[in-house]
Motif scaffolding. Structure first.
Motif, PDB file in Angstrom:
ATOM      1  N   GLY A  87       0.604  -1.155  -0.133  1.00  0.00           N
ATOM      2  CA  GLY A  87       0.055   0.087  -0.091  1.00  0.00           C
ATOM      3  C   GLY A  87       0.649   1.340   0.092  1.00  0.00           C
ATOM      4  O   GLY A  87       0.197   2.410   0.181  1.00  0.00           O
ATOM      5  N   ARG A  88       2.085   1.176  -0.219  1.00  0.00           N
ATOM      6  CA  ARG A  88       3.074   2.439  -0.239  1.00  0.00           C
ATOM      7  C   ARG A  88       3.099   2.635  -1.607  1.00  0.00           C
ATOM      8  O   ARG A  88       4.130   2.763  -2.429  1.00  0.00           O
ATOM      9  N   TYR A  89       1.896   3.236  -2.323  1.00  0.00           N
ATOM     10  CA  TYR A  89       1.991   3.637  -3.571  1.00  0.00           C
ATOM     11  C   TYR A  89       2.850   4.588  -4.141  1.00  0.00           C
ATOM     12  O   TYR A  89       3.389   4.639  -5.437  1.00  0.00           O
ATOM     13  N   ASP A  90       3.229   5.813  -3.209  1.00  0.00           N
ATOM     14  CA  ASP A  90       3.829   6.748  -3.644  1.00  0.00           C
ATOM     15  C   ASP A  90       5.585   6.256  -3.942  1.00  0.00           C
ATOM     16  O   ASP A  90       6.082   6.837  -4.738  1.00  0.00           O
ATOM     17  N   GLU A  91       5.754   5.310  -2.873  1.00  0.00           N
ATOM     18  CA  GLU A  91       7.196   4.714  -3.122  1.00  0.00           C
ATOM     19  C   GLU A  91       7.233   3.692  -4.256  1.00  0.00           C
ATOM     20  O   GLU A  91       8.447   3.727  -4.797  1.00  0.00           O
ATOM     21  N   ALA A  92       6.169   3.277  -4.531  1.00  0.00           N
ATOM     22  CA  ALA A  92       6.338   2.172  -5.610  1.00  0.00           C
ATOM     23  C   ALA A  92       6.517   3.021  -6.977  1.00  0.00           C
ATOM     24  O   ALA A  92       7.110   2.584  -7.780  1.00  0.00           O
ATOM     25  N   LEU A  93       5.754   4.046  -6.831  1.00  0.00           N
ATOM     26  CA  LEU A  93       5.668   4.916  -8.090  1.00  0.00           C
ATOM     27  C   LEU A  93       7.299   5.602  -8.238  1.00  0.00           C
ATOM     28  O   LEU A  93       7.841   5.586  -9.715  1.00  0.00           O
ATOM     29  N   ASP A  94       7.860   5.710  -7.370  1.00  0.00           N
ATOM     30  CA  ASP A  94       9.188   6.173  -7.328  1.00  0.00           C
ATOM     31  C   ASP A  94      10.109   5.390  -7.700  1.00  0.00           C
ATOM     32  O   ASP A  94      11.199   5.561  -8.538  1.00  0.00           O
ATOM     33  N   GLN A  95      10.228   4.080  -7.549  1.00  0.00           N
ATOM     34  CA  GLN A  95      10.637   2.754  -7.790  1.00  0.00           C
ATOM     35  C   GLN A  95      10.640   2.745  -9.343  1.00  0.00           C
ATOM     36  O   GLN A  95      11.644   2.358 -10.042  1.00  0.00           O
ATOM     37  N   ARG A 116       2.875   1.529 -18.101  1.00  0.00           N
ATOM     38  CA  ARG A 116       1.492   1.238 -17.707  1.00  0.00           C
ATOM     39  C   ARG A 116       1.296   1.366 -16.247  1.00  0.00           C
ATOM     40  O   ARG A 116       0.503   1.655 -15.463  1.00  0.00           O
ATOM     41  N   GLU A 117       2.246   0.636 -15.520  1.00  0.00           N
ATOM     42  CA  GLU A 117       2.374   0.470 -14.055  1.00  0.00           C
ATOM     43  C   GLU A 117       2.339   1.747 -13.568  1.00  0.00           C
ATOM     44  O   GLU A 117       1.761   2.127 -12.508  1.00  0.00           O
ATOM     45  N   ALA A 118       3.480   2.505 -14.163  1.00  0.00           N
ATOM     46  CA  ALA A 118       3.526   4.219 -13.672  1.00  0.00           C
ATOM     47  C   ALA A 118       2.094   4.782 -13.650  1.00  0.00           C
ATOM     48  O   ALA A 118       1.841   5.587 -12.964  1.00  0.00           O
ATOM     49  N   ALA A 119       1.602   4.711 -14.893  1.00  0.00           N
ATOM     50  CA  ALA A 119       0.346   5.243 -14.968  1.00  0.00           C
ATOM     51  C   ALA A 119      -0.867   5.099 -13.836  1.00  0.00           C
ATOM     52  O   ALA A 119      -1.592   5.698 -13.429  1.00  0.00           O
ATOM     53  N   GLU A 120      -0.823   3.564 -13.413  1.00  0.00           N
ATOM     54  CA  GLU A 120      -1.837   3.014 -12.770  1.00  0.00           C
ATOM     55  C   GLU A 120      -1.537   3.691 -11.315  1.00  0.00           C
ATOM     56  O   GLU A 120      -2.154   4.067 -10.685  1.00  0.00           O
ATOM     57  N   LEU A 121      -0.226   3.661 -10.757  1.00  0.00           N
ATOM     58  CA  LEU A 121       0.125   4.182  -9.827  1.00  0.00           C
ATOM     59  C   LEU A 121      -0.033   5.540  -9.631  1.00  0.00           C
ATOM     60  O   LEU A 121      -0.617   6.167  -8.402  1.00  0.00           O
ATOM     61  N   ALA A 122      -0.007   6.302 -10.559  1.00  0.00           N
ATOM     62  CA  ALA A 122      -0.108   7.939 -10.416  1.00  0.00           C
ATOM     63  C   ALA A 122      -1.446   8.072 -10.156  1.00  0.00           C
ATOM     64  O   ALA A 122      -1.807   9.257  -9.528  1.00  0.00           O
ATOM     65  N   GLY A 126      -1.157  11.376  -5.039  1.00  0.00           N
ATOM     66  CA  GLY A 126      -0.846  12.699  -5.160  1.00  0.00           C
ATOM     67  C   GLY A 126       0.324  13.337  -4.988  1.00  0.00           C
ATOM     68  O   GLY A 126       1.423  12.589  -4.748  1.00  0.00           O
ATOM     69  N   ALA A 127       0.550  14.516  -4.962  1.00  0.00           N
ATOM     70  CA  ALA A 127       1.997  15.234  -4.860  1.00  0.00           C
ATOM     71  C   ALA A 127       1.660  16.564  -3.951  1.00  0.00           C
ATOM     72  O   ALA A 127       0.394  17.238  -3.979  1.00  0.00           O
ATOM     73  N   ILE A 128       2.681  17.026  -3.404  1.00  0.00           N
ATOM     74  CA  ILE A 128       3.040  18.001  -2.681  1.00  0.00           C
ATOM     75  C   ILE A 128       3.741  19.024  -3.388  1.00  0.00           C
ATOM     76  O   ILE A 128       5.214  18.398  -3.260  1.00  0.00           O
ATOM     77  N   SER A 129       3.884  20.266  -3.625  1.00  0.00           N
ATOM     78  CA  SER A 129       4.643  21.076  -4.074  1.00  0.00           C
ATOM     79  C   SER A 129       4.959  22.472  -2.807  1.00  0.00           C
ATOM     80  O   SER A 129       4.068  22.787  -2.900  1.00  0.00           O
ATOM     81  N   VAL A 130       6.020  22.229  -2.587  1.00  0.00           N
ATOM     82  CA  VAL A 130       6.369  23.510  -1.483  1.00  0.00           C
ATOM     83  C   VAL A 130       7.054  24.458  -2.371  1.00  0.00           C
ATOM     84  O   VAL A 130       7.895  24.446  -3.165  1.00  0.00           O
ATOM     85  N   GLU A 131       6.258  25.853  -2.033  1.00  0.00           N
ATOM     86  CA  GLU A 131       7.090  27.011  -2.695  1.00  0.00           C
ATOM     87  C   GLU A 131       7.201  28.128  -1.874  1.00  0.00           C
ATOM     88  O   GLU A 131       6.500  28.268  -0.789  1.00  0.00           O
TER      89      GLU A 131
END
Length: 436
Positions: A87-95, A116-122, A126-131
């Motif tokens: 269930g650690r989808y964000d880390e899986a997408l990074d890999q 295709r796997e990257a698209a599914e995980l995306a 979500g993502a956080i952008s710090v500015e």
């Protein structure tokens, strides 16, 4: 459609797992020692066995270690599979992103499966952008360190609530809790970070009081009542039957000087004067030559006096009140007088007949006192001393001392000691001490 995409991703994983050993051997290895390569291969094979058993966490550790020692697309892909299962989808997408970026020469079929796997995980993260943060500020999300500002790309996170903190030395921390939606990038603008306010200088306080000077020298004046059950001596041996002896009573005064060593030890010298008196009544004593007229029982008045000089050592316990323990020793040079008189059967009063003898004594003087401080320099105390006089030259009635009386003529008393070898004196005292 979604099931097909997942199947394609799992097909990629299965193919990489099934042909792991062959692909691992065919990979162009980076520069590494044989021991490192063997260790990486062993950890990879261990991960394959754990992956087939569904032990996702343990398999993730094995594949991650293998990829760190000897990076291969198989190890990175299998680590991504484990992360997705956990269930650690964000880390899986990074890999998966690392797989596509670091291995551009992947076969077309495997690259397409990874994309295709990257698209599914995306779609699951979500993502956080710090500015707007200060350059070099540390960014943490949910307590996990995510690097420093500015970041090269938004930080991938799971959907839901997250706590973002921006920390920079010398500035107040920025903190925000946000809700992240799948497939979207949430932008956080850090409000201008305020510097940590400098603490105002402490208000000047009162100047510290100088420590009082050590009170090392002292002078003490003490007075005491003297009590002794007996002076002893041969004269007491003749006080029998009807003879009556009173306790010796008198006074004692002493002046002491002291010097403090450390916090509780005192050394000093002392000089004093002692005087006491006692009486014997109805004592029988012969005259020489024996008179023709019977002599009545003699009454004696004994007086002991002398000066003392010595040294002492003591310790003080407690503050207020305090307890002093002392021990003194020294010498006494004194004199002892005996005044005799009697009345015979015919009511003839004879006397008084007196004689004085000098004697020398050594003394030992333990003492205990309880007192209080009165001001900075003065202290008052009450105590008791138990003095022991050791006769070096005991005083005695002088031999051949002649007396004259109209009724008894010229006569002498026999020589006898007026004090024993050891005299015990009890001295309850009061004292005042001044230190400077």
């Amino acid at each position: 459609m979604r099931r097909c995409r997942r199947s394609a991703a799992f097909f990629l994983a299965a193919s990489l797992t099934t042909f792991a050993a062959r692909a691992y051997a065919a990979a162009d290895p980076p520069r590494a020692g044989e021991e490192v390569e063997d260790e990486a291969r062993a950890r990879f094979e261990q991960g394959v066995e754990l992956l087939q058993k569904g032990a996702w966490s343990d398999a993730l550790v094995a594949f991650s270690t293998s990829a760190r020692l000897y990076p291969t697309p198989q190890a990175i892909n299998n680590a991504a599979i484990c992360l997705r299962k956990l269930g650690r989808y964000d880390e899986a997408l990074d890999q998966v992103g690392a797989l596509l970026l670091d291995f551009p020469d992947l076969p077309a079929e495997k690259r397409q499966a990874a994309e295709r796997e990257a698209a599914e995980l995306a779609k699951l993260v979500g993502a956080i952008s710090v500015e707007g943060a200060e350059p070099g500020a540390q960014i943490t999300i949910d307590g996990r360190d995510r690097g420093i500002f500015p970041a090269p790309r938004p930080f991938r996170v799971l959907t839901g609530s997250h706590l973002v903190r921006v920390l920079q030395e010398g500035f107040l921390p920025f903190e925000a809790r946000v809700e992240v939606v799948a497939g979207e990038t949430l932008r956080i603008t850090v409000s201008r970070q305020r510097r940590v306010p400098e603490a105002p200088p402490p208000a000047p306080g009162p100047a510290p009081r100088a420590a009082p000077p050590a009170r090392r020298f002292g002078i003490e004046l003490a007075g005491a009542m003297m009590i002794s059950p007996s002076f002893g001596g041969e004269i007491m041996e003749t006080c029998t039957k009807r003879c009556d002896a009173t306790p010796a009573l008198g006074g004692y005064g002493v002046l002491r000087g002291s010097y403090a060593i450390g916090a509780s030890l005192d050394l000093g010298i002392s000089a004093g004067f002692l005087a006491g008196r006692k009486t014997l009544t109805d004592r029988r004593t012969p005259l020489h030559p024996p008179p023709s007229v019977p002599v009545g029982p003699v009454d004696d008045t004994l007086t002991l006096s002398g000066g003392l000089l010595g040294i002492w050592v003591g310790t003080r316990l407690g503050k207020q009140p305090f307890l002093d323990l002392r021990f003194g020793a020294g010498a006494m040079l004194g004199r002892m007088s005996d005044v005799r008189s009697w009345t015979d059967a015919e009511t003839h009063a004879a006397g008084p007949f007196g004689a004085t003898s000098f004697g020398g004594f050594l003394y030992l003087d333990p003492e205990v006192r309880v007192g209080v401080r009165v001001g900075e320099h003065l202290s008052l105390a009450v105590g008791v001393e138990a003095m022991m006089l050791l006769a070096v030259a005991p005083p005695a009635w002088p031999e051949n001392r002649a007396f004259s009386d109209p009724r008894y003529g010229i006569f002498t008393f026999r020589s006898e000691s007026l004090a024993g070898p050891v005299l015990f004196l009890v001295l309850p005292s009061v004292s005042a001490r001044y230190t400077f």
